[in-house]
Write a protein that holds these residues in place. Structure first.
Motif, mmCIF file in Angstrom:
data_model
loop_
_atom_site.group_PDB
_atom_site.id
_atom_site.type_symbol
_atom_site.label_atom_id
_atom_site.label_comp_id
_atom_site.label_asym_id
_atom_site.label_seq_id
_atom_site.Cartn_x
_atom_site.Cartn_y
_atom_site.Cartn_z
ATOM 1 N N GLU A 1 6.172 30.721 -26.640
ATOM 2 C CA GLU A 1 5.698 32.105 -26.707
ATOM 3 C C GLU A 1 4.470 32.316 -25.836
ATOM 4 O O GLU A 1 4.411 33.238 -25.011
ATOM 5 C CB GLU A 1 5.386 32.467 -28.161
ATOM 6 C CG GLU A 1 5.123 33.957 -28.348
ATOM 7 C CD GLU A 1 4.975 34.330 -29.821
ATOM 8 O OE1 GLU A 1 4.210 35.256 -30.094
ATOM 9 O OE2 GLU A 1 5.622 33.680 -30.674
ATOM 10 N N LYS A 2 3.463 31.455 -25.984
ATOM 11 C CA LYS A 2 2.229 31.581 -25.192
ATOM 12 C C LYS A 2 2.510 31.259 -23.723
ATOM 13 O O LYS A 2 1.945 31.890 -22.829
ATOM 14 C CB LYS A 2 1.142 30.660 -25.742
ATOM 15 C CG LYS A 2 0.586 31.094 -27.094
ATOM 16 C CD LYS A 2 -0.584 30.217 -27.509
ATOM 17 C CE LYS A 2 -1.214 30.692 -28.814
ATOM 18 N NZ LYS A 2 -0.323 30.546 -29.959
ATOM 19 N N SER A 3 3.369 30.289 -23.469
ATOM 20 C CA SER A 3 3.706 29.922 -22.089
ATOM 21 C C SER A 3 4.399 31.069 -21.372
ATOM 22 O O SER A 3 4.164 31.318 -20.184
ATOM 23 C CB SER A 3 4.609 28.680 -22.072
ATOM 24 O OG SER A 3 3.919 27.566 -22.581
ATOM 25 N N ALA A 4 5.257 31.794 -22.088
ATOM 26 C CA ALA A 4 5.949 32.939 -21.497
ATOM 27 C C ALA A 4 4.956 34.008 -21.076
ATOM 28 O O ALA A 4 5.106 34.652 -20.025
ATOM 29 C CB ALA A 4 6.956 33.517 -22.491
ATOM 30 N N THR A 5 3.912 34.202 -21.866
ATOM 31 C CA THR A 5 2.863 35.175 -21.524
ATOM 32 C C THR A 5 2.135 34.752 -20.259
ATOM 33 O O THR A 5 1.835 35.584 -19.396
ATOM 34 C CB THR A 5 1.857 35.306 -22.687
ATOM 35 O OG1 THR A 5 2.560 35.674 -23.869
ATOM 36 C CG2 THR A 5 0.811 36.364 -22.376
ATOM 37 N N ILE A 6 1.870 33.451 -20.139
ATOM 38 C CA ILE A 6 1.182 32.938 -18.947
ATOM 39 C C ILE A 6 2.066 33.091 -17.721
ATOM 40 O O ILE A 6 1.601 33.461 -16.638
ATOM 41 C CB ILE A 6 0.792 31.458 -19.155
ATOM 42 C CG1 ILE A 6 -0.277 31.345 -20.250
ATOM 43 C CG2 ILE A 6 0.289 30.830 -17.850
ATOM 44 C CD1 ILE A 6 -0.592 29.933 -20.657
ATOM 45 N N PHE A 7 3.357 32.835 -17.864
ATOM 46 C CA PHE A 7 4.298 32.934 -16.738
ATOM 47 C C PHE A 7 4.285 34.332 -16.109
ATOM 48 O O PHE A 7 4.547 34.486 -14.917
ATOM 49 C CB PHE A 7 5.714 32.593 -17.211
ATOM 50 C CG PHE A 7 6.057 31.130 -17.079
ATOM 51 C CD1 PHE A 7 5.101 30.209 -16.683
ATOM 52 C CD2 PHE A 7 7.336 30.664 -17.367
ATOM 53 C CE1 PHE A 7 5.408 28.863 -16.557
ATOM 54 C CE2 PHE A 7 7.654 29.319 -17.237
ATOM 55 C CZ PHE A 7 6.682 28.423 -16.839
ATOM 56 N N ASP B 1 7.210 31.138 -6.961
ATOM 57 C CA ASP B 1 7.244 29.734 -6.560
ATOM 58 C C ASP B 1 6.465 28.862 -7.538
ATOM 59 O O ASP B 1 6.826 27.708 -7.798
ATOM 60 C CB ASP B 1 6.713 29.554 -5.129
ATOM 61 C CG ASP B 1 5.296 30.089 -4.969
ATOM 62 O OD1 ASP B 1 4.911 30.973 -5.747
ATOM 63 O OD2 ASP B 1 4.582 29.614 -4.067
ATOM 64 N N GLU B 2 5.391 29.419 -8.127
ATOM 65 C CA GLU B 2 4.615 28.671 -9.114
ATOM 66 C C GLU B 2 5.434 28.467 -10.388
ATOM 67 O O GLU B 2 5.413 27.389 -10.992
ATOM 68 C CB GLU B 2 3.321 29.417 -9.440
ATOM 69 C CG GLU B 2 2.338 29.462 -8.274
ATOM 70 C CD GLU B 2 1.154 30.385 -8.533
ATOM 71 O OE1 GLU B 2 0.090 30.162 -7.946
ATOM 72 O OE2 GLU B 2 1.306 31.338 -9.326
ATOM 73 N N ILE B 3 6.163 29.502 -10.785
ATOM 74 C CA ILE B 3 7.005 29.405 -11.978
ATOM 75 C C ILE B 3 8.101 28.360 -11.773
ATOM 76 O O ILE B 3 8.371 27.537 -12.655
ATOM 77 C CB ILE B 3 7.628 30.773 -12.306
ATOM 78 C CG1 ILE B 3 6.526 31.756 -12.739
ATOM 79 C CG2 ILE B 3 8.680 30.646 -13.404
ATOM 80 C CD1 ILE B 3 7.007 33.175 -12.938
ATOM 81 N N GLU B 4 8.722 28.380 -10.587
ATOM 82 C CA GLU B 4 9.783 27.415 -10.286
ATOM 83 C C GLU B 4 9.246 25.985 -10.322
ATOM 84 O O GLU B 4 9.874 25.078 -10.885
ATOM 85 C CB GLU B 4 10.388 27.715 -8.908
ATOM 86 C CG GLU B 4 11.223 28.991 -8.881
ATOM 87 C CD GLU B 4 11.700 29.326 -7.485
ATOM 88 O OE1 GLU B 4 11.475 28.511 -6.568
ATOM 89 O OE2 GLU B 4 12.280 30.407 -7.303
ATOM 90 N N GLU B 5 8.072 25.792 -9.701
ATOM 91 C CA GLU B 5 7.483 24.447 -9.644
ATOM 92 C C GLU B 5 7.125 23.956 -11.044
ATOM 93 O O GLU B 5 7.399 22.796 -11.395
ATOM 94 C CB GLU B 5 6.230 24.483 -8.758
ATOM 95 C CG GLU B 5 5.664 23.114 -8.427
ATOM 96 C CD GLU B 5 4.490 23.179 -7.464
ATOM 97 O OE1 GLU B 5 4.073 22.127 -6.968
ATOM 98 O OE2 GLU B 5 3.981 24.308 -7.225
ATOM 99 N N LEU B 6 6.543 24.842 -11.855
ATOM 100 C CA LEU B 6 6.164 24.441 -13.209
ATOM 101 C C LEU B 6 7.387 24.200 -14.095
ATOM 102 O O LEU B 6 7.408 23.267 -14.901
ATOM 103 C CB LEU B 6 5.276 25.528 -13.834
ATOM 104 C CG LEU B 6 3.797 25.462 -13.460
ATOM 105 C CD1 LEU B 6 3.072 26.701 -13.946
ATOM 106 C CD2 LEU B 6 3.143 24.218 -14.045
ATOM 107 N N THR B 7 8.400 25.056 -13.942
ATOM 108 C CA THR B 7 9.622 24.895 -14.740
ATOM 109 C C THR B 7 10.284 23.547 -14.450
ATOM 110 O O THR B 7 10.736 22.848 -15.359
ATOM 111 C CB THR B 7 10.612 26.040 -14.443
ATOM 112 O OG1 THR B 7 9.974 27.288 -14.721
ATOM 113 C CG2 THR B 7 11.857 25.919 -15.301
ATOM 114 N N LEU B 8 10.316 23.196 -13.165
ATOM 115 C CA LEU B 8 10.898 21.910 -12.772
ATOM 116 C C LEU B 8 10.104 20.751 -13.361
ATOM 117 O O LEU B 8 10.674 19.773 -13.866
ATOM 118 C CB LEU B 8 10.944 21.810 -11.238
ATOM 119 C CG LEU B 8 11.574 20.527 -10.664
ATOM 120 C CD1 LEU B 8 13.038 20.421 -11.088
ATOM 121 C CD2 LEU B 8 11.455 20.516 -9.139
#
Length: 338
Positions: A25-31, A37-44
């Motif tokens: 929940e909190k991570s989704a808010t940060i995303f 590209d940052e989201i893709e890198e972190l998700t990976l």
């Protein structure tokens, strides 16, 4: 991951661990505040993270906490103040480490002394300066400060300064230093050696959204004559579809009279629940049901089509505001007399 210390991890790995610890929940808010590209890198990285030891979790969370404290202290009193408080809390070595790691992001920005100056006092400093100088300074201020200053400038300067902010891209450190000398600052400023990106269309949009309607209208009318393409780009960003929440029920009802039902269904397909409710609450029950059915039956819709439909409605809103048929609630001193 094994029992290695968090010190051996890079920034992306630490960020991934922090997001895992914070939970979905909190991570989704940060995303929401990150780039694609940052989201893709972190998700990976999150997907590749198998094991997090208690020690590693504690170290990452503790480092994040210290960084947050450093940023808070710097906002309150500068780098020296932050370092002093961090030393008292975590010791000199740890304080130096935190400040050192964040040197680039925690440097005192150009015109730091200006941001802590009352806008009315600052106006006395800069109102007789060249419009380009004023534009550069306003680009570093908050939208609220810039709005107060640009509203107080002479009408002939308002549009000129706004245009220069919008067209500003990169400014060299030498020029920034020279402007600071003109202001005769008594504070030393730490200026990045790289070129600093300031201004741009988004900056002037934020300022114009904050000034009073009269100032905004004058600036936009002047800019439409001198820079029509730029004016169009600015106008499109000044009121987005979600800002329909700034309208009262009466204004929304007036807007909906001019909106095509097909465009409305597509526009709402890509909007949040709050916006949808605001619209449906101002439609007849029968029409609301019909629009909802259209949205359901149309299936997936291209983002481009959603944006085009939303822009059509935004254009209607702006047109109605210009003709004084509706009022958009805004800051900067707009007054509504009942």
């Amino acid at each position: 991951m094994s029992k290695e210390s968090a010190e051996k991890l890079n920034g992306v790995q630490k960020a991934a661990i922090l997001l895992i610890v914070l939970g979905p929940e909190k991570s989704a808010t940060i995303f929401k505040h990150l780039k694609e590209d940052e989201i893709e890198e972190l998700t990976l990285e999150i997907a590749n993270t198998r094991t997090i030891t208690p020690q590693m979790k504690d170290e990452v969370v503790d480092e994040f906490y210290q960084v947050c404290l450093a940023q808070k202290y710097i906002a309150e009193g500068g780098i020296g103040y932050a370092k002093e408080l961090l030393e008292k809390s975590f010791g000199q070595d740890r304080a130096n480490d935190v400040i050192g790691k964040l040197t680039a992001s925690l440097q005192v920005k150009p015109f730091e002394f200006v941001r802590k100056t009352d806008p009315s006092q600052l106006l006395n400093f800069i109102q007789d300066e060249h419009p380009q100088t004023i534009a550069l300074i306003l680009s570093y201020l908050s939208a609220g400060q810039s709005a107060l200053i640009i509203s107080a400038l002479s009408p002939d300067k308002q549009a000129d300064v706004a245009k220069r902010i919008a067209l500003m891209d990169r400014t060299s450190p030498d020029i920034i230093k020279e402007v600071e000398k003109v202001l005769e600052s008594k504070l030393a400023s730490l200026v990045n050696q790289d070129y600093t990106i300031v201004g741009g269309v988004d900056a002037v949009v934020e300022i114009l959204n904050t000034v009073d309607r009269g100032t905004e209208k004058h600036i936009m009318e002047t800019m439409e004559i001198e820079e029509p393409e730029l004016a169009d780009e600015i106008r499109k960003k000044m009121f987005v579809f979600e800002d329909i929440l700034l309208l009262d029920d009466r204004a929304i009802q007036r807007v909906l009279r001019d909106v095509d039902n097909g465009d409305l269904a597509i526009a709402l397909k890509g909007s949040n629940e709050e916006v949808q409710n605001a619209i449906f609450n101002n439609l007849s029950k029968r029409l609301a049901v019909m629009i909802k059915e259209d949205m359901e039956f149309m299936g997936p819709v291209r983002m481009k089509d959603v944006e085009e439909a939303q822009q059509k409605i935004v254009n209607i809103i702006r047109k109605l505001e210009d003709s004084a048929e509706i009022v958009i609630s805004r800051g900067g001193g707009d007054e509504i007399i009942v």
